[in-house]
Scaffold this motif. Structure first.
Motif, mmCIF file in Angstrom:
data_model
loop_
_atom_site.group_PDB
_atom_site.id
_atom_site.type_symbol
_atom_site.label_atom_id
_atom_site.label_comp_id
_atom_site.label_asym_id
_atom_site.label_seq_id
_atom_site.Cartn_x
_atom_site.Cartn_y
_atom_site.Cartn_z
ATOM 1 N N HIS A 72 0.590 -1.149 0.032
ATOM 2 C CA HIS A 72 -0.323 -0.047 -0.229
ATOM 3 C C HIS A 72 1.295 1.023 0.344
ATOM 4 C CE1 HIS A 72 -3.793 -2.042 2.073
ATOM 5 N NE2 HIS A 72 -3.121 -2.961 0.463
ATOM 6 N N HIS A 73 2.507 1.014 0.127
ATOM 7 C CA HIS A 73 2.967 2.351 -0.257
ATOM 8 C C HIS A 73 4.743 2.134 -0.447
ATOM 9 C CE1 HIS A 73 5.793 5.844 1.110
ATOM 10 N NE2 HIS A 73 6.018 5.327 1.486
ATOM 11 N N SER A 74 5.101 2.950 -1.398
ATOM 12 C CA SER A 74 5.637 2.762 -2.457
ATOM 13 C C SER A 74 6.639 4.304 -2.819
ATOM 14 C CB SER A 74 5.341 2.979 -4.093
ATOM 15 O OG SER A 74 6.186 2.594 -4.648
ATOM 16 N N PRO A 75 7.889 4.153 -2.613
ATOM 17 C CA PRO A 75 8.658 5.858 -2.240
ATOM 18 C C PRO A 75 8.599 6.031 -3.804
ATOM 19 C CG PRO A 75 9.872 3.240 -0.442
ATOM 20 C CD PRO A 75 8.386 3.136 -1.569
ATOM 21 N N ILE A 76 8.110 5.339 -4.281
ATOM 22 C CA ILE A 76 8.213 5.986 -5.791
ATOM 23 C C ILE A 76 7.091 6.810 -6.105
ATOM 24 C CG2 ILE A 76 8.426 5.084 -8.627
ATOM 25 C CD1 ILE A 76 9.489 2.563 -8.023
ATOM 26 N N SER A 77 6.177 6.826 -5.939
ATOM 27 C CA SER A 77 4.587 7.356 -5.561
ATOM 28 C C SER A 77 5.436 8.943 -5.317
ATOM 29 C CB SER A 77 3.722 7.028 -4.727
ATOM 30 O OG SER A 77 3.480 6.061 -5.882
ATOM 31 N N ALA A 78 5.939 8.679 -4.344
ATOM 32 C CA ALA A 78 6.437 10.364 -3.888
ATOM 33 C C ALA A 78 6.507 11.282 -4.849
ATOM 34 C CB ALA A 78 7.614 10.032 -2.490
ATOM 35 N N VAL A 79 7.895 10.650 -6.233
ATOM 36 C CA VAL A 79 8.501 10.981 -6.996
ATOM 37 C C VAL A 79 7.707 11.679 -8.995
ATOM 38 C CG1 VAL A 79 10.963 11.282 -5.684
ATOM 39 C CG2 VAL A 79 9.562 9.001 -7.653
ATOM 40 N N ALA A 80 7.296 10.244 -8.469
ATOM 41 C CA ALA A 80 5.909 10.344 -9.926
ATOM 42 C C ALA A 80 5.380 11.395 -9.996
ATOM 43 C CB ALA A 80 5.009 8.800 -9.867
ATOM 44 N N VAL A 81 5.166 12.193 -11.048
ATOM 45 C CA VAL A 81 4.313 12.664 -11.704
ATOM 46 C C VAL A 81 2.795 12.446 -11.698
ATOM 47 C CG1 VAL A 81 6.172 14.514 -12.861
ATOM 48 C CG2 VAL A 81 3.955 13.028 -14.370
ATOM 49 N N GLY A 82 2.204 11.164 -11.614
ATOM 50 C CA GLY A 82 1.799 10.414 -11.909
ATOM 51 C C GLY A 82 1.078 8.507 -11.373
ATOM 52 N N CYS A 83 0.256 8.253 -11.134
ATOM 53 C CA CYS A 83 0.059 7.170 -10.516
ATOM 54 C C CYS A 83 -1.181 6.406 -11.358
ATOM 55 C CB CYS A 83 0.629 6.154 -9.165
ATOM 56 S SG CYS A 83 1.786 7.370 -8.210
ATOM 57 N N ILE A 84 -0.565 5.224 -12.707
ATOM 58 C CA ILE A 84 -1.899 4.334 -12.871
ATOM 59 C C ILE A 84 -2.122 3.078 -11.756
ATOM 60 C CG2 ILE A 84 -2.602 3.092 -14.867
ATOM 61 C CD1 ILE A 84 -1.753 5.816 -16.677
ATOM 62 N N ILE A 85 -2.772 2.632 -11.659
ATOM 63 C CA ILE A 85 -2.997 1.074 -10.151
ATOM 64 C C ILE A 85 -4.249 0.485 -10.473
ATOM 65 C CG2 ILE A 85 -2.755 0.316 -7.513
ATOM 66 C CD1 ILE A 85 -1.021 3.580 -7.354
ATOM 67 N N GLY A 86 -3.031 -1.244 -10.853
ATOM 68 C CA GLY A 86 -5.367 -2.136 -11.198
ATOM 69 C C GLY A 86 -5.819 -1.868 -12.333
ATOM 70 N N LEU A 87 -5.829 -1.446 -13.060
ATOM 71 C CA LEU A 87 -6.324 -1.301 -14.607
ATOM 72 C C LEU A 87 -5.622 -2.186 -15.685
ATOM 73 C CD1 LEU A 87 -6.545 2.347 -15.334
ATOM 74 C CD2 LEU A 87 -7.883 0.692 -13.693
ATOM 75 N N GLY A 88 -4.755 -3.869 -14.910
ATOM 76 C CA GLY A 88 -4.185 -4.323 -16.134
ATOM 77 C C GLY A 88 -2.820 -4.114 -16.841
ATOM 78 N N PRO A 89 -2.360 -4.596 -17.637
ATOM 79 C CA PRO A 89 -1.497 -4.116 -18.077
ATOM 80 C C PRO A 89 -1.618 -2.766 -19.197
ATOM 81 C CG PRO A 89 -2.152 -6.336 -18.544
ATOM 82 C CD PRO A 89 -3.081 -6.171 -18.073
ATOM 83 N N THR A 90 -2.671 -3.137 -19.244
ATOM 84 C CA THR A 90 -3.185 -1.856 -19.969
ATOM 85 C C THR A 90 -2.413 0.343 -19.614
ATOM 86 O OG1 THR A 90 -4.940 -0.883 -21.685
ATOM 87 C CG2 THR A 90 -5.584 -1.472 -19.779
ATOM 88 N N GLY A 91 -2.545 0.053 -18.504
ATOM 89 C CA GLY A 91 -1.932 0.619 -17.902
ATOM 90 C C GLY A 91 -0.835 0.943 -18.012
ATOM 91 N N TYR A 92 0.614 0.491 -18.775
ATOM 92 C CA TYR A 92 1.471 0.835 -19.410
ATOM 93 C C TYR A 92 1.093 1.982 -20.403
ATOM 94 C CZ TYR A 92 4.227 -2.805 -17.107
ATOM 95 O OH TYR A 92 5.158 -3.841 -16.652
ATOM 96 N N GLY A 93 -0.254 0.917 -21.367
ATOM 97 C CA GLY A 93 -0.441 2.003 -22.353
ATOM 98 C C GLY A 93 -0.590 3.532 -22.183
ATOM 99 N N MET A 94 -1.762 3.444 -21.399
ATOM 100 C CA MET A 94 -1.709 4.545 -20.715
ATOM 101 C C MET A 94 -1.443 5.416 -20.144
ATOM 102 S SD MET A 94 -5.563 2.496 -18.578
ATOM 103 C CE MET A 94 -6.305 4.301 -18.415
ATOM 104 N N ALA A 95 -0.079 4.808 -19.342
ATOM 105 C CA ALA A 95 0.422 6.006 -18.924
ATOM 106 C C ALA A 95 1.696 6.342 -19.776
ATOM 107 C CB ALA A 95 1.857 5.093 -18.291
ATOM 108 N N VAL A 96 1.882 5.895 -21.229
ATOM 109 C CA VAL A 96 2.665 6.391 -21.946
ATOM 110 C C VAL A 96 2.042 7.912 -22.534
ATOM 111 C CG1 VAL A 96 3.226 5.943 -24.380
ATOM 112 C CG2 VAL A 96 4.112 4.107 -22.718
ATOM 113 N N GLU A 97 0.817 7.165 -23.189
ATOM 114 C CA GLU A 97 -0.261 8.531 -23.555
ATOM 115 C C GLU A 97 -0.327 9.513 -22.518
ATOM 116 O OE1 GLU A 97 -3.886 6.728 -24.494
ATOM 117 O OE2 GLU A 97 -2.871 5.909 -26.277
#
Length: 148
Positions: free
Chosen positions: A115-140
């Motif tokens: 439930h906690h990720s140190p990476i989240s603190a430096v990321a401009v956003g997070c895509i969580i739980g949307l399956g493999p399509t989350g990668y492509g959504m993040a790219v877009e």
């Protein structure tokens, strides 16, 4: 515009156990989808996967301005290192590049340590739980953010 997508430990096993939490798409399928989406928005893409924390740090550092894999932004799924690594978020912060974190599964329905990720603190956003399509959504999303 150039985007780097970096995947961490065990993501190379995606699709090998369709009954598991990650579905049937392989890491090669995810890479192809990310490339298609980036190209449709006029961007190029570098895709890398490693099971080793130090190698992930090296990949992130190479995305800095003037680096061998210089990128305008990064998409990262650090796998299980999302919860334990300090080196990965430090490298992301030092890169000077915006990053979007991806988790294929919904980490909030899993064990509490996820439930906690140190990476989240430096990321401009997070895509969580949307399956493999989350990668492509993040790219877009990253490309749109960089061109806004």
């Amino acid at each position: 515009m150039h985007i780097a997508v970096i995947s961490g430990p065990n993501t190379n096993l995606y699709g090998l156990d369709p009954s598991g939490p990650y579905g049937t798409l392989t890491i090669a399928d995810i890479e192809a989808d990310c490339r298609r989406r980036a190209q449709a928005l006029g961007a190029s893409l570098d895709f890398a996967q490693s099971n080793h924390e130090g190698e992930l740090v090296d990949l992130i550092q190479s995305c800095r301005r003037g680096g061998a894999r210089e990128a305008d932004g990064l998409v990262i799924n650090a796998g299980s290192l999302s919860y334990t690594s300090i080196a990965i978020p430090d490298a992301l912060a030092a890169s000077g590049r915006p990053a979007i974190q991806v988790h294929v599964s919904n980490v909030f329905t899993r064990e509490a340590f996820r439930h906690h990720s140190p990476i989240s603190a430096v990321a401009v956003g997070c895509i969580i739980g949307l399956g493999p399509t989350g990668y492509g959504m993040a790219v877009e999303a990253l490309i749109r953010r960089l061109t806004a």
